[in-house]
Design a protein around this motif. Structure first.
Motif, mmCIF file in Angstrom:
data_model
loop_
_atom_site.group_PDB
_atom_site.id
_atom_site.type_symbol
_atom_site.label_atom_id
_atom_site.label_comp_id
_atom_site.label_asym_id
_atom_site.label_seq_id
_atom_site.Cartn_x
_atom_site.Cartn_y
_atom_site.Cartn_z
ATOM 1 N N GLU A 49 0.822 -1.199 0.000
ATOM 2 C CA GLU A 49 0.000 0.000 0.000
ATOM 3 C C GLU A 49 0.868 1.265 0.000
ATOM 4 N N TRP A 50 1.898 1.232 0.841
ATOM 5 C CA TRP A 50 2.829 2.357 0.920
ATOM 6 C C TRP A 50 3.518 2.606 -0.424
ATOM 7 N N LEU A 51 3.834 1.481 -1.109
ATOM 8 C CA LEU A 51 4.609 1.540 -2.353
ATOM 9 C C LEU A 51 3.890 2.311 -3.459
ATOM 10 N N GLU A 52 2.543 2.211 -3.483
ATOM 11 C CA GLU A 52 1.782 2.833 -4.580
ATOM 12 C C GLU A 52 2.061 4.336 -4.684
ATOM 13 N N SER A 53 2.336 4.973 -3.561
ATOM 14 C CA SER A 53 2.580 6.417 -3.604
ATOM 15 C C SER A 53 4.063 6.759 -3.421
ATOM 16 N N SER A 54 4.932 5.740 -3.478
ATOM 17 C CA SER A 54 6.361 5.995 -3.288
ATOM 18 C C SER A 54 7.004 6.480 -4.586
ATOM 19 N N ASP A 55 8.116 7.200 -4.457
ATOM 20 C CA ASP A 55 8.813 7.677 -5.658
ATOM 21 C C ASP A 55 9.831 6.657 -6.182
ATOM 22 N N LEU A 56 9.769 5.434 -5.651
ATOM 23 C CA LEU A 56 10.713 4.410 -6.111
ATOM 24 C C LEU A 56 10.413 3.948 -7.547
ATOM 25 N N ASN A 57 9.134 4.061 -7.933
ATOM 26 C CA ASN A 57 8.744 3.613 -9.275
ATOM 27 C C ASN A 57 8.409 4.831 -10.118
ATOM 28 N N LYS A 58 8.936 4.866 -11.359
ATOM 29 C CA LYS A 58 8.781 6.066 -12.176
ATOM 30 C C LYS A 58 8.259 5.720 -13.567
ATOM 31 N N ILE A 59 7.359 6.581 -14.067
ATOM 32 C CA ILE A 59 6.890 6.389 -15.449
ATOM 33 C C ILE A 59 7.517 7.462 -16.337
ATOM 34 N N GLU A 60 8.080 7.019 -17.467
ATOM 35 C CA GLU A 60 8.597 7.948 -18.482
ATOM 36 C C GLU A 60 7.635 7.876 -19.666
ATOM 37 N N TRP A 61 6.747 8.885 -19.781
ATOM 38 C CA TRP A 61 5.754 8.854 -20.862
ATOM 39 C C TRP A 61 6.356 9.316 -22.171
ATOM 40 N N LYS A 62 6.259 8.481 -23.203
ATOM 41 C CA LYS A 62 6.619 8.864 -24.576
ATOM 42 C C LYS A 62 5.517 8.284 -25.461
ATOM 43 N N ASP A 63 5.882 7.786 -26.647
ATOM 44 C CA ASP A 63 4.909 7.139 -27.524
ATOM 45 C C ASP A 63 4.237 5.975 -26.771
ATOM 46 N N THR A 64 2.901 5.866 -26.861
ATOM 47 C CA THR A 64 2.210 4.829 -26.082
ATOM 48 C C THR A 64 1.914 3.562 -26.892
ATOM 49 N N LYS A 65 2.492 3.452 -28.092
ATOM 50 C CA LYS A 65 2.290 2.216 -28.866
ATOM 51 C C LYS A 65 2.928 1.040 -28.126
ATOM 52 N N ILE A 66 4.114 1.290 -27.587
ATOM 53 C CA ILE A 66 4.780 0.258 -26.794
ATOM 54 C C ILE A 66 5.015 0.801 -25.385
ATOM 55 N N GLY A 67 4.607 0.012 -24.389
ATOM 56 C CA GLY A 67 4.902 0.351 -22.999
ATOM 57 C C GLY A 67 5.773 -0.747 -22.415
ATOM 58 N N ILE A 68 6.867 -0.356 -21.773
ATOM 59 C CA ILE A 68 7.799 -1.359 -21.251
ATOM 60 C C ILE A 68 7.896 -1.246 -19.733
ATOM 61 N N ILE A 69 7.769 -2.398 -19.064
ATOM 62 C CA ILE A 69 8.021 -2.435 -17.617
ATOM 63 C C ILE A 69 9.374 -3.095 -17.404
ATOM 64 N N THR A 70 10.240 -2.436 -16.676
ATOM 65 C CA THR A 70 11.585 -2.978 -16.467
ATOM 66 C C THR A 70 12.148 -2.450 -15.161
ATOM 67 N N SER A 71 13.350 -2.911 -14.819
ATOM 68 C CA SER A 71 13.994 -2.455 -13.586
ATOM 69 C C SER A 71 15.497 -2.634 -13.692
ATOM 70 N N GLY A 72 16.217 -2.032 -12.760
ATOM 71 C CA GLY A 72 17.667 -2.238 -12.676
ATOM 72 C C GLY A 72 18.416 -1.730 -13.888
ATOM 73 N N VAL A 73 19.610 -2.292 -14.093
ATOM 74 C CA VAL A 73 20.483 -1.823 -15.173
ATOM 75 C C VAL A 73 19.837 -2.049 -16.545
ATOM 76 N N VAL A 74 18.926 -3.031 -16.621
ATOM 77 C CA VAL A 74 18.261 -3.317 -17.895
ATOM 78 C C VAL A 74 17.490 -2.080 -18.380
ATOM 79 N N HIS A 75 17.042 -1.256 -17.430
ATOM 80 C CA HIS A 75 16.364 -0.016 -17.813
ATOM 81 C C HIS A 75 17.252 0.863 -18.705
ATOM 82 N N THR A 76 18.555 0.892 -18.418
ATOM 83 C CA THR A 76 19.465 1.718 -19.235
ATOM 84 C C THR A 76 19.631 1.113 -20.631
ATOM 85 N N TYR A 77 19.549 -0.209 -20.730
ATOM 86 C CA TYR A 77 19.629 -0.861 -22.051
ATOM 87 C C TYR A 77 18.350 -0.550 -22.848
#
Lengths: 201, 602
Positions: B216-244
């Motif tokens: 419940e706490w996590l839903e409003s935490s700043d640990l997870n971030k959305i980068e909005w761009k083109d919405t044709k593809i949405g990617i969920i990722t984490s860690g160093v793979v995010h930089t790839y």
């Protein structure tokens, strides 16, 4: 701006990782976002060592993709050849001519590529290729361990970064008692390259 | 202030900025430099130690956290298997102060026996899991981890990978908070700290509720971030793979998770509803993917991306192209690239001057079956030795040797184990061999360090973490004698004849025996001797010297007329002057350096 991608490669024990650390530090000191990723072989000495370094306004992945490396610094000829796929057509290669044959070559299982074949493969893939025997130069100035800083000196001739930035980074990473030797090694390498007309091009 | 730090240096800095006071762990690539850095840079502010193994490290950490000290434990991914026994009770108890465990995983198997995905441990243990993408987050997430740990009274797992731990990125440094120098008396709170079944029942219910609270706490935490761009593809990722992902899909919208256990269900549902195609990009197992599917959301993942190895940008791009997520570029590779694809590789070899060389030269000649263990000596399984036939886990060699004995294989048998590995988990199986009447030779290869992970200390050494801190040294020979081993022999590892005699004596003994091969790792002695040379008059190009597999022994350009083969040569810049090659040369062609000569390998 476009990222500047570097590869620093060699054989474990040659001081390649430290050379890459200096490159990454120089990138930060020169005002870039700077990232570095190392891949070390299983062996502490004698394995292939590969360091990716990237400078840019904002760098994402810490490693480059195939065909995008702008500058390759190789501490050993075979290790330069191993990175052909990463070189961009506009790239610059500097490599140390001193060969360290893998154990598989000594035991007769494989053979080391011919010198001219190796050089022409690099020349066909990159735009500019320079080489000299940095290990012999290091032995001449009294310590084979200085080979990495001689090569960094040579590499520095291509970058638009002031000499004192390189010196600051070198001083940070080398032991104080070898500082003088390493600064000398840096300038020997740098002057060797500056003599080449095409470097300024 | 800014600094460019490796991920491991950043975890160490994070411990400093989180007010951590105790750090324990066992060395293991790619995690080792965290404690090394703490020992060398933050020794005044934090107690650090290399514990004998990861379980011991976790117990010590739990005890320190129960006592009121903020604590961190470090391990590599397989060390987590050893550590987990103790992690699981600390999840039930919680502690008086923050407790974080950093696991450094090894996708791509650069220096591990498997590619296990330690994110499972967070799900198994029911604890929060943070995954940083670079050194900045590595540092910040330790601080955040301690905060979460204290807020919810739970251990927190932080997962690194080799590409975080061993990459360098720029970090903005912060300060260390005030932490109390002294702690009070130990809390006598049996219902909290004693996991006896009657209390553990209640503890389990608390753990379940705790995870719901964190979610419940996590839903409003700043640990997870959305980068909005083109919405044709949405990617969920984490860690160093995010930089790839950012390099390969510059135009896609991305939900980057900083905490990946529990997952933010509402945020994920919301993100999924706003993109046309949802994709999870995660290295190794489909841990996020399966949980997202369980929410009833249509998502792609392992149908596109392999569960094996790293998903580096080049490989990620190949998978994305074959799934038509991005367009293929028409790049024609130069023919040279294909032509030189199969150039000689540099297989792992013992360093010049390594004390293990002689033992494997001898074992290769003896043709005995050898159970191996984790450490540099596993290189003895490679050519030219081919003399270590099994390897699986820390301390496994002695148990496997005992298994050969129980199975009554027709030949006598040997196992190899290093000094640090012996202290880590070699003592219980040796006691087992003695007690249960086994037969076989346990070779303890004592090079006075934990070599492969970067030369850390262990209980057989007289310093701890840094050479400035003195420590009590335990001698191996009296220890194994006290354990009841009747046949114990110590030999000089650099003397091939002595090593061979030692093997022969121990193999003859009808019972469990221990052969201790003593010789310092070149990184311990750090005093290379001047190089040997090959007398070309005497060399008959028989290539016996190549059987010691030393990178300093190479082919010369001079042929021996009788067999037409190239004679040997020694590279003076690599040779450490250990003399092992000269001892095996049948014609005495490899000669010692003249007196007073200096080493070029210095």
């Amino acid at each position: 701006m476009k990222d500047i991608n570097f590869l620093v490669v060699g054989v474990g024990g040659q001081g390649t990782v430290l050379a890459g650390d200096i490159m990454a530090e120089v990138g930060m000191l020169a005002g870039y976002d700077s990232k570095k990723s190392d891949v070390l072989g299983l062996a502490i000495r004698g394995g292939s060592v590969v360091s990716h370094i990237r400078w840019g306004e904002k760098v994402d992945a810490p490693m480059s993709m195939r065909g995008t490396v702008d500058y390759l610094l190789a501490f050993e000829p075979l290790e330069a050849l191993r990175q052909l796929a990463f070189l961009s057509p506009e790239s610059t290669v500097v490599y140390n001519e001193y060969k360290i044959p893998p154990v598989s070559v000594s035991s007769g299982l494989t053979s080391y590529p011919e010198e001219n074949e190796l050089k022409s493969a690099l020349e066909a893939t990159a735009q500019r290729v320079y080489s000299f025997n940095a290990t012999d130069t290091a032995v001449e100035i009294g310590n084979v361990k200085a080979v990495n800083i001689i090569l960094i000196g040579a590499f520095s001739a291509f970058m638009d970064v002031k000499v004192d930035v390189w010196e600051t980074a070198i001083k940070k990473f080398v032991p104080a008692k070898y500082e003088e030797l390493n600064l000398k090694a840096f300038h020997i390498g740098r002057e060797l390259m500056e003599k080449e007309e095409s470097v300024k091009a | 202030m800014k600094a460019i730090l490796s991920g491991n240096e950043a975890f160490a800095r994070g411990a400093y900025e989180a007010g951590i006071q105790v750090v324990t762990g066992y060395p293991g690539t790619p995690s080792s430099e965290i404690i090394t850095t703490i020992g060398s840079q933050y020794n005044d502010d934090m107690y650090s130690e290399w514990s004998t193994n990861e379980k011991v490290a976790m117990d010590a950490a739990a005890g320190a956290a129960y006592s009121g000290r903020r604590t961190m434990v470090t391990t590599k991914q397989v060390g987590m298997n050893v550590l987990s026994d103790s992690l699981l009770y600390s999840v039930y108890t919680g502690a008086e102060a923050g407790l974080v465990v950093v696991t450094a995983d090894d996708p791509g198997l650069f220096s591990s026996q498997n590619e296990q995905d330690n994110r499972w441990y967070a799900r198994l243990a029911k604890i929060p899991l943070l995954e940083p993408q670079d050194s900045q987050e590595a540092k910040d997430f330790v601080v955040k981890g301690i905060e979460i740990s204290e807020k919810f009274d739970t251990p927190v797992l932080i997962r690194s990978v080799m590409r975080i731990s061993h990459s360098k990125t720029i970090v903005e440094l912060g300060e260390r908070p005030e932490v109390p120098k002294e702690v009070g008396k130990f809390p006598r709170d049996i219902s909290k700290y004693n996991c006896t079944a009657m209390y553990a029942k209640e503890m389990h219910a608390k753990v379940e509720q705790r995870m719901l609270d964190i979610e419940e706490w996590l839903e409003s935490s700043d640990l997870n971030k959305i980068e909005w761009k083109d919405t044709k593809i949405g990617i969920i990722t984490s860690g160093v793979v995010h930089t790839y992902v950012r390099d390969v899909f510059p135009n896609a919208s991305v939900l980057k998770l900083g905490m990946i256990n529990p997952i933010p269900k509402k945020l994920i549902k919301d993100f999924a509803s706003k993109v046309d195609t949802l994709i999870v990009v995660e290295e190794l197992d489909p841990i996020l993917e399966e949980q997202i599917k369980a929410l009833g959301i249509e998502v792609h993942g392992k149908d596109i991306f392999s569960p094996c190895y790293e998903l580096l940008p080049d490989r990620l791009k190949e998978f994305a192209v074959s799934a038509n997520l991005i367009e293929a570029e028409t790049v024609v590779e130069k023919e040279e690239v294909a032509k030189f694809k199969d150039i000689p590789s540099r297989s792992a070899v013992f360093c010049p001057g390594c004390p293990h060389r002689s033992s494997f030269y001898v074992m290769n000649q003896l043709k005995v079956p050898v159970a191996g263990d984790i450490g540099c000596y596993n290189l003895g399984s490679m050519p030219p030795f081919n003399a270590q036939h099994t390897m699986g886990a820390m301390g496994a060699s002695i148990g496997v040797l005992h298994g050969m004995s129980i199975a009554k294989i027709p030949e006598n048998r040997v196992c190899t184990i290093g000094d640090s590995t012996f202290f880590h988990s070699g003592m219980p199986p040796l006691a087992n061999m003695v007690h249960n009447g086994s037969r076989g030779v346990v070779v303890i290869m004592d090079n006075s360090t934990t070599a492969m992970t970067g030369h850390q200390d262990h209980p057989g050494m007289d310093w701890m973490v840094t050479k400035e801190r003195a420590a009590k040294k335990i001698e191996i020979e009296p220890l194994v004698r006290a354990m009841g081993v009747e046949k114990v022999k110590s030999v000089n590892a650099f003397n091939v004849k002595e090593v061979k005699r030692g093997f022969e004596e121990c193999l003859e003994f009808d019972g469990p025996s221990v052969l201790i091969t003593k010789g310092e790792c070149i990184f311990v002695s750090r005093k290379p001797k001047p190089a040997f040379t090959v007398n070309t008059e005497k060399c008959i190009a028989c290539h016996t010297c190549f059987r010691v597999g030393c990178p300093a022994v190479v082919l010369s350009e001079e042929k021996f007329e009788k067999n037409g083969k190239f004679k040997s040569r020694i590279d003076p810049t690599l040779c450490n002057g250990c003399s092992v090659c000269s001892q095996v040369c049948p014609t005495g062609a490899i000669e010692a350096p003249e007196a007073g000569k200096r080493s070029l390998a210095e």
